[in-house]
Design an enzyme around this catalytic site. Sequence first.
Site, mmCIF file in Angstrom:
data_model
loop_
_atom_site.group_PDB
_atom_site.id
_atom_site.type_symbol
_atom_site.label_atom_id
_atom_site.label_comp_id
_atom_site.label_asym_id
_atom_site.label_seq_id
_atom_site.Cartn_x
_atom_site.Cartn_y
_atom_site.Cartn_z
ATOM 1 N N ASN A 154 -52.943 24.021 -74.725
ATOM 2 C CA ASN A 154 -54.029 23.291 -74.909
ATOM 3 C C ASN A 154 -55.110 24.307 -75.429
ATOM 4 O OD1 ASN A 154 -56.068 23.629 -72.410
ATOM 5 N ND2 ASN A 154 -54.027 23.791 -71.797
ATOM 6 N N LEU A 155 -56.070 23.725 -76.148
ATOM 7 C CA LEU A 155 -56.996 24.110 -76.956
ATOM 8 C C LEU A 155 -58.085 24.820 -75.713
ATOM 9 C CD1 LEU A 155 -57.789 24.981 -79.702
ATOM 10 C CD2 LEU A 155 -59.136 22.710 -79.908
ATOM 11 N N CYS B 285 -46.526 17.844 -67.701
ATOM 12 C CA CYS B 285 -47.289 17.371 -66.260
ATOM 13 C C CYS B 285 -48.525 16.582 -66.693
ATOM 14 C CB CYS B 285 -47.334 18.345 -65.342
ATOM 15 S SG CYS B 285 -48.738 19.303 -65.427
ATOM 16 N N ASN C 195 -34.584 21.803 -73.016
ATOM 17 C CA ASN C 195 -33.689 22.044 -74.252
ATOM 18 C C ASN C 195 -34.757 22.945 -75.070
ATOM 19 O OD1 ASN C 195 -35.915 20.434 -75.054
ATOM 20 N ND2 ASN C 195 -35.010 19.808 -76.908
ATOM 21 N N ARG C 196 -35.865 23.673 -74.423
ATOM 22 C CA ARG C 196 -36.445 24.531 -75.240
ATOM 23 C C ARG C 196 -36.906 25.662 -74.319
ATOM 24 N NH1 ARG C 196 -41.553 22.259 -75.557
ATOM 25 N NH2 ARG C 196 -40.643 21.087 -73.908
ATOM 26 N N CYS D 199 -61.727 36.685 -83.881
ATOM 27 C CA CYS D 199 -61.366 36.176 -82.511
ATOM 28 C C CYS D 199 -60.653 34.669 -82.866
ATOM 29 C CB CYS D 199 -62.432 36.117 -81.513
ATOM 30 S SG CYS D 199 -63.424 34.683 -81.556
ATOM 31 N N CYS E 3 -69.576 33.872 -85.946
ATOM 32 C CA CYS E 3 -68.799 33.179 -85.048
ATOM 33 C C CYS E 3 -69.420 33.195 -83.868
ATOM 34 C CB CYS E 3 -67.423 34.103 -84.680
ATOM 35 S SG CYS E 3 -66.473 33.562 -83.250
HETATM 36 ZN ZN ZN Z 1 -65.081 35.006 -83.387
#
Ligand code: ZN
Lengths: 462, 636
Positions: free
Chosen positions: B122-123, B177, B62-63, B162, B435
């Site tokens: 996913n991260l 899955c 459905n998506r 970033c 960062c």
């Molecule tokens: Zn960065």
Amino acid sequence: MERYDRQLRLWGALGQDSLNRSRVCVVGPATPLLQEVFKNLVLAGISSLTWLKVECAVQSGSLFLAELKKDLEPLASKQLEYEENDLRKTLQQPQYDWTRFSVVILTCIGEQTAMLDLNEIRRQRGTKFPPVLNTFVSGFYGYIYLVLSETHFVLQAHPDSKKYDLRLQNPWPELINYVDTFDLSKMDIATFSGIPYTVLLMKCIAKLERDGNNGRITIDQMKKVLDQICLPLGNDVIYEPNYVEAKRYAYLACSQNDCCKELEDLLRNLEISDYGNDWHDTYNYEILTLLLTLKNIAKENGELSFQPLTGTLPDMESTTENYIRLKKLYEVKAKLDKSRVEESLARSKKKVSQDVLETFCSHYGEVRKILPPKSDLLGIFSTSNALLDALVMVQFWEQPAVTAEDKDEFIGLRVDDNYSVMAFFGGAVVQEAIKLITHHYVPIDNLFLYNGINNSSATYKI
Amino acid sequence: MPRETSLVTIIGEDSYKKLRSSRCLLVGAGGIGSELLKDIILMEFGEIHIVDLDTIDLSNLNRQFLFRQKDIKQPKSTTAVKAVQHFNNSKLVPYQGNVMDISTFPLHWFEQFDIIFNALDNLAARRYVNKISQFLSLPLIESGTAGFDGYMQPIIPGKTECFECTKKETPKTFPVCTIRSTPSQPIHCIVWAKNFLFNQLFASETSGNEDDNDQDWGTDDAEEIKRIKQETNELYELQKIIISRDASRIPEILNKLFIQDINKLLAIENLWKTRTKPVPLSDSQINTPTKTAQSASNSVGTIQEQISNFINITQKLMDRYPKEQNHIEFDKDDADTLEFVATAANIRSHIFNIPMKSVFDIKQIAGNIIPAIATTNAIVAGASSLISLRVLNLLKYAPTTKYTDLNMAFTAKASNLSQNRYLSNPKLAPPNKNCPVCSKVCRGVIKLSSDCLNKMKLSDFVVLIREKYSYPQDISLLDASNQRLLFDYDFEDLNDRTLSEINLGNGSIILFSDEEGDTMIRKAIELFLDVDDELPCNTCSLPDVEVPLIKANNSPSKNEEEEKNEKGADVVATTNSHGKDGIVILDDDEGEITIDAEPINGSKKRPVDTEISEAPSNKRTKLVNEPTNSDIVELD
Ligand SMILES: [Zn+2]
């Protein structure tokens, strides 16, 4: 395993059910925008799709509509009804049944006469006409314009910050009794730590009232009183989690309960007598009926307002026993309030579906209304907005496919269709259709403008 | 099939030519991915490579418009490519695999692309691709959605923020899955128990009386139809047990879910090459009655208690089922439904070697899962593909003079009228100086042949790097992927080992730091080892990177705060890359009043950063010293 399982969380079983029963009419030529709208509607799970075709001289390249329709075909006899008609012919049929549609979506209509004719039909049908979403895209720009024929009620607005209905300022007798069972002056810290913070807050409010404070309570006052009633138990009380929670949520005691005003706001400007039973959308009728019922209940009891308790209690630090007792109180009261609504409905011989009644009673604070615009479908022609003006020029009067000019006020407006912008709008306009069909979330009121060069957008009311 | 195209008129001949000769990488062919694939095909990129690990699941349909019933269990990447053939004018190259798998997708493989689109769920993979984009200076367009919320962020290495520069409320979803076959975290099992199992048993329509011949299977493949039928029938069988209200049959449910189905998964050997195999329950565990354990909501209990709780709660729901018109909705505030989901999730967790969770924790998690929807995916994909024209500077009439003039986009949930906006479009920020991924250190790629890896001694390697970037004598070298110290002034034990002997290999990232400078030090450099067998023998080519001198930590400096963080950077980098897998945990309907609430999945980045950076630098060395030694011992 259901295909639409995952959507349920966003608009509930009731919303998905409305979607699965919905009939959507899409009007316009075969453009990438149209095929994006088709795809998104089918994915959302609508039950019937009608395409009122406009023949188009300029064929756009990026079309896979034929394949898309092939994919729709096997669905036609089952979940999805699909039909195609010619717009011009349809507009000439005075008996054409427009009311069966949940929403009408106009995509890239280029003829002014079609717009005028449709607007006239809409006018003649009064409130019994579905909401119209008119959308047009040119180059990197586009708009969506919502024209309602009747007031649209949102059953659940899903605001970002949801307030719990705790009734701290106006507790009912059973809740007062419960609060009174805790006597802070005769208690050690261990027992204290098992008291829900809402009880502490209600004790503070009661003390402030005893001390003669009648106006709006401030957070500072609350925090001061909290210390006054808690610190006598010992200074270590400030480390107890329920004390910490009470301090953090002290502001809950300060927001005035304006439910009465809210209800008045919701009922204002509704020319109810004009509507009679002529509601196009059952949910709108049912939500209005429920709002009127609340008003009646208040009137019958000589109260300023009546608001059914939602009955949900947030998680909080407390002993299980204290928490369960408190939770029960809220649940019992909520049930009682709901039955008062049901009784009042029965007395006035009005019927509302059980699902709507339940959602309404448990989310009363999330009801919103959107009034039909003062202007109509032709509102786009008399606007002072420069971008909308430019878009409307391109839509109805200019030749398409003019190459870009640097001097243009809107860079990239008069270029050919850009698939990405079409895809963006296909998503956005169906998003609005879903909001209208499910009565969840607040739809655009009533004009949305987008600039794809820098992703800026704005909503206006015309 | 030639099609007339209008893009030339939009972007002009030159830009169009450039676009037709560009290659892009699309990571993920799920919800946003399939929308993006269509959009960038119609934008006519010359070549599009698609990587996706997943196969297609019914709840995708459905998506994800590219997939049909007949495609279920097929790889997403190849199916997507097949589905778009009829409107495709680009060269499409699909891969089924994990983008983080360095042996399939080595760094030099990424070098062929002009731009990367992330359409990930996913991260961990998001962070990984972000890192790759930084190492290779490849523009990346990052995106994600959850419910009505979505975002799109172009990342131009060295020029703009970033993915890791700021802590964002990143909407994330879960790979299907993972939920159905290869869970690795408690949340995966909770989602399975709630969205799949609970709904199947208590909230789905009974579909037993459907006429098979009248069914639209979307395929003519008899095998396939048989398999789908079987799956449907098996689940229907389970629901029949619920309808029967025969509590003595509950062990059959346990047997099907936690023994038979697990054994079926075990039979798919590919799944377990790199994962720990699940261990099904035993018959005796299922059939040994234990006394009812009413464990407190904030403790976990044993597996045997979970099993007996599962039996009890299933019986209770069985009794409720007919009284509630054969439809019970999961509600985290409905104690019975919560208990069912909690016990089922915990039993599954146990089987997959995942820690079990208390009912209280599960309530928090189960109440906050936000699904992705097609419309938001379409909106975000549209915005992503559109911005690529500006990232690649293909719009002559809207030239990109500064990347920080570009905008990202966040869609707002309910076209919030009070804020009068539907989506917000902040301009891209420059990289965050603190960062750890894009700014704290210099960065480059070392190209190595594998014989060189096997022959070069660590001491020679150190000299090579020291000389190339003018580092002083006293330096330290860390294996940044696991914080293993390889070399410093009082640790030279590994000097005579070769690079492969000390476990450096393709994909290793090393951190080379100046430990000598008093007032000014050479900035640290992070180097990615890209081992490429195509290279001639004895190749070890260091990248041409300018490594500047910067103020040292202990020198009196106005930017003390900044410098301090500098030291902690390397450590933080690993802390992050071990991050939790991305699942949607937005503070939605509990979302309450708490303005100051920590997001459940809130990054602990800052506290860790401060804590470690405040430690003196020799303490840091010690910190990494111990695990290092034990690691090395095993090598011998
Ligand atoms: Zn960065």
